[in-house]
Write a protein that holds these residues in place. Structure first.
Motif, PDB file in Angstrom:
ATOM      1  N   GLU A  20       0.798  -1.230   0.000  1.00 15.71           N
ATOM      2  CA  GLU A  20       0.000   0.000   0.000  1.00 15.71           C
ATOM      3  C   GLU A  20       0.829   1.279   0.000  1.00 15.71           C
ATOM      4  N   GLY A  21       2.150   1.143   0.120  1.00 13.42           N
ATOM      5  CA  GLY A  21       3.014   2.317   0.155  1.00 13.42           C
ATOM      6  C   GLY A  21       2.941   3.029   1.503  1.00 13.42           C
ATOM      7  N   TRP A  22       3.781   4.059   1.645  1.00  9.88           N
ATOM      8  CA  TRP A  22       3.760   4.864   2.867  1.00  9.88           C
ATOM      9  C   TRP A  22       2.628   5.886   2.733  1.00  9.88           C
ATOM     10  N   SER A  23       1.433   5.454   3.089  1.00 13.96           N
ATOM     11  CA  SER A  23       0.248   6.288   2.909  1.00 13.96           C
ATOM     12  C   SER A  23      -0.506   6.427   4.228  1.00 13.96           C
ATOM     13  N   GLU A  24      -1.306   7.471   4.302  1.00 14.22           N
ATOM     14  CA  GLU A  24      -2.115   7.672   5.500  1.00 14.22           C
ATOM     15  C   GLU A  24      -3.155   6.559   5.636  1.00 14.22           C
ATOM     16  N   THR A  25      -3.582   6.027   4.505  1.00 10.13           N
ATOM     17  CA  THR A  25      -4.543   4.915   4.531  1.00 10.13           C
ATOM     18  C   THR A  25      -3.921   3.689   5.179  1.00 10.13           C
ATOM     19  N   ALA A  26      -2.658   3.405   4.813  1.00  8.46           N
ATOM     20  CA  ALA A  26      -1.952   2.270   5.395  1.00  8.46           C
ATOM     21  C   ALA A  26      -1.731   2.476   6.890  1.00  8.46           C
ATOM     22  N   LEU A  27      -1.440   3.712   7.272  1.00  9.54           N
ATOM     23  CA  LEU A  27      -1.235   4.023   8.689  1.00  9.54           C
ATOM     24  C   LEU A  27      -2.520   3.804   9.478  1.00  9.54           C
ATOM     25  N   ALA A  28      -3.632   4.240   8.932  1.00  7.13           N
ATOM     26  CA  ALA A  28      -4.922   4.072   9.609  1.00  7.13           C
ATOM     27  C   ALA A  28      -5.267   2.587   9.739  1.00  7.13           C
ATOM     28  N   GLU A  29      -4.968   1.833   8.697  1.00  2.00           N
ATOM     29  CA  GLU A  29      -5.250   0.392   8.728  1.00  2.00           C
ATOM     30  C   GLU A  29      -4.375  -0.305   9.767  1.00  2.00           C
ATOM     31  N   ALA A  30      -3.100   0.068   9.819  1.00  2.00           N
ATOM     32  CA  ALA A  30      -2.185  -0.529  10.791  1.00  2.00           C
ATOM     33  C   ALA A  30      -2.633  -0.214  12.209  1.00  2.00           C
ATOM     34  N   ALA A  31      -3.066   1.019  12.425  1.00  4.37           N
ATOM     35  CA  ALA A  31      -3.541   1.436  13.753  1.00  4.37           C
ATOM     36  C   ALA A  31      -4.765   0.631  14.166  1.00  4.37           C
ATOM     37  N   GLN A  32      -5.674   0.462  13.231  1.00  7.87           N
ATOM     38  CA  GLN A  32      -6.895  -0.297  13.518  1.00  7.87           C
ATOM     39  C   GLN A  32      -6.566  -1.750  13.839  1.00  7.87           C
ATOM     40  N   ASP A  33      -5.575  -2.297  13.139  1.00  6.68           N
ATOM     41  CA  ASP A  33      -5.199  -3.700  13.337  1.00  6.68           C
ATOM     42  C   ASP A  33      -4.682  -3.968  14.745  1.00  6.68           C
TER      43      ASP A  33
ATOM     44  N   PHE B 160       1.982  10.340  16.201  1.00  5.38           N
ATOM     45  CA  PHE B 160       2.584  10.853  14.966  1.00  5.38           C
ATOM     46  C   PHE B 160       1.729  11.986  14.391  1.00  5.38           C
ATOM     47  N   PRO B 161       1.894  13.211  14.914  1.00  9.12           N
ATOM     48  CA  PRO B 161       1.055  14.352  14.507  1.00  9.12           C
ATOM     49  C   PRO B 161       1.076  14.627  13.010  1.00  9.12           C
ATOM     50  N   ARG B 162       2.227  14.409  12.362  1.00  9.05           N
ATOM     51  CA  ARG B 162       2.322  14.661  10.915  1.00  9.05           C
ATOM     52  C   ARG B 162       2.126  13.393  10.091  1.00  9.05           C
ATOM     53  N   GLY B 163       1.561  12.401  10.700  1.00 12.95           N
ATOM     54  CA  GLY B 163       1.250  11.180   9.981  1.00 12.95           C
ATOM     55  C   GLY B 163       2.488  10.428   9.518  1.00 12.95           C
ATOM     56  N   ILE B 164       2.466   9.981   8.268  1.00  7.25           N
ATOM     57  CA  ILE B 164       3.535   9.160   7.710  1.00  7.25           C
ATOM     58  C   ILE B 164       4.899   9.839   7.811  1.00  7.25           C
ATOM     59  N   THR B 165       4.948  11.130   7.646  1.00  4.83           N
ATOM     60  CA  THR B 165       6.228  11.852   7.749  1.00  4.83           C
ATOM     61  C   THR B 165       6.872  11.607   9.103  1.00  4.83           C
TER      62      THR B 165
ATOM     63  N   LEU C 132      -5.559   0.763  17.954  1.00  3.81           N
ATOM     64  CA  LEU C 132      -5.353   2.169  18.291  1.00  3.81           C
ATOM     65  C   LEU C 132      -6.436   3.028  17.655  1.00  3.81           C
ATOM     66  N   THR C 133      -6.854   4.074  18.363  1.00  7.26           N
ATOM     67  CA  THR C 133      -7.838   4.991  17.815  1.00  7.26           C
ATOM     68  C   THR C 133      -7.146   6.028  16.935  1.00  7.26           C
ATOM     69  N   THR C 134      -7.940   6.767  16.195  1.00  6.51           N
ATOM     70  CA  THR C 134      -7.405   7.840  15.350  1.00  6.51           C
ATOM     71  C   THR C 134      -6.704   8.896  16.196  1.00  6.51           C
ATOM     72  N   ASN C 135      -7.289   9.209  17.351  1.00  5.88           N
ATOM     73  CA  ASN C 135      -6.692  10.216  18.230  1.00  5.88           C
ATOM     74  C   ASN C 135      -5.348   9.750  18.800  1.00  5.88           C
ATOM     75  N   GLN C 136      -5.255   8.488  19.153  1.00  2.52           N
ATOM     76  CA  GLN C 136      -4.008   7.944  19.669  1.00  2.52           C
ATOM     77  C   GLN C 136      -2.913   8.000  18.600  1.00  2.52           C
ATOM     78  N   THR C 137      -3.281   7.636  17.384  1.00  2.52           N
ATOM     79  CA  THR C 137      -2.317   7.656  16.278  1.00  2.52           C
ATOM     80  C   THR C 137      -1.821   9.073  16.025  1.00  2.52           C
ATOM     81  N   ALA C 138      -2.753  10.026  16.067  1.00  2.00           N
ATOM     82  CA  ALA C 138      -2.385  11.430  15.850  1.00  2.00           C
ATOM     83  C   ALA C 138      -1.499  11.952  16.971  1.00  2.00           C
ATOM     84  N   LEU C 139      -1.687  11.427  18.176  1.00  2.00           N
ATOM     85  CA  LEU C 139      -0.859  11.830  19.307  1.00  2.00           C
ATOM     86  C   LEU C 139       0.563  11.301  19.142  1.00  2.00           C
TER      87      LEU C 139
END
Length: 211
Positions: free
Chosen positions: A20-33, A45-50, A36-43
């Motif tokens: 899936e590449g280094w994408s925000e979609t992949a990050l969200a999927e990994a977090a869900q797996d 890694f505030p800038r997401g994949i970067t 982790l919630t969206t808020n936890q992930t944002a805490l």
């Protein structure tokens, strides 16, 4: 902040990136797996994949530094060679993810972040190798090592030889070339510094150079 959860998220993401590449979609999927919630992930890694890639880079740098600290008896050249080789070995299980990471940093808005990560890597290697320079050598050493590391990384990504033997030979050649260039660069700058000092010595005491 739970470092264990961050590491779990990174580990899960590395499994998804080849597809899936280094994408925000992949990050969200990994977090869900891993629950982790969206808020936890944002805490984390505030800038997401970067920020994920920056964290991954820092983890690799730290492991390399620990390895070098246990190799105090080696010469500086040997430490630098070992550092680059060990870093590539650490990345071997995720070689496709590394390839996609390079592509990520070729995007115009991400290029500066890629250079930042590269600088952090070569700086940490030199520090772990015992470099304490503060003059022009500080910058020239890091510039030259950045070239060695980048070219060896690209060579490694295309290397299909047994246990990457061709990559290690390539690395040895590049290190040897850089030592020659670095020596010539140091002598050249040293001569220029002496000339500048001599010119300043000839200048009248009341002379003030204009900017």
């Amino acid at each position: 902040m739970n470092e264990k959860q961050k590491d779990q998220l990174l580990a899960r993401l590395l499994l998804l990136v080849p597809f899936e590449g280094w994408s925000e979609t992949a990050l969200a999927e990994a977090a869900q797996d891993i629950g982790l919630t969206t808020n936890q992930t944002a805490l984390f890694f505030p800038r997401g994949i970067t920020d994920v890639l920056r964290y991954y880079n820092q983890q690799l740098d730290q492991q390399v530094m620990v390895r070098l600290e246990a190799s105090e008896d080696l010469k500086v050249r040997e430490k630098i060679t070992l550092a680059v080789r060990y870093r590539l070995e650490l990345m071997t299980p995720n070689r496709e993810a590394i390839r996609k990471g390079i592509s990520f940093f070729t995007m115009p808005l991400k290029a500066s972040e890629g250079l930042h990560n590269l600088y952090d890597t070569v700086d940490s290697i030199w520090l772990a190798a015992g470099d304490r320079s503060t003059d022009y050598n500080f910058y020239s050493k890091r510039m030259l090592l950045a070239g060695v590391y980048s070219s060896t990384l690209l060579y490694w990504l295309e290397d299909s030889s047994d246990e990457y033997e061709k990559t290690w030979s390539f690395l040895d050649r590049r290190i040897a070339e850089v030592l020659k260039i670095g020596g010539a660069l140091g002598k050249g700058i040293g001569r220029l510094s002496k000339v500048a000092d001599a010119v300043r010595g000839l200048a009248p005491k009341s002379f003030t150079p204009r900017c």
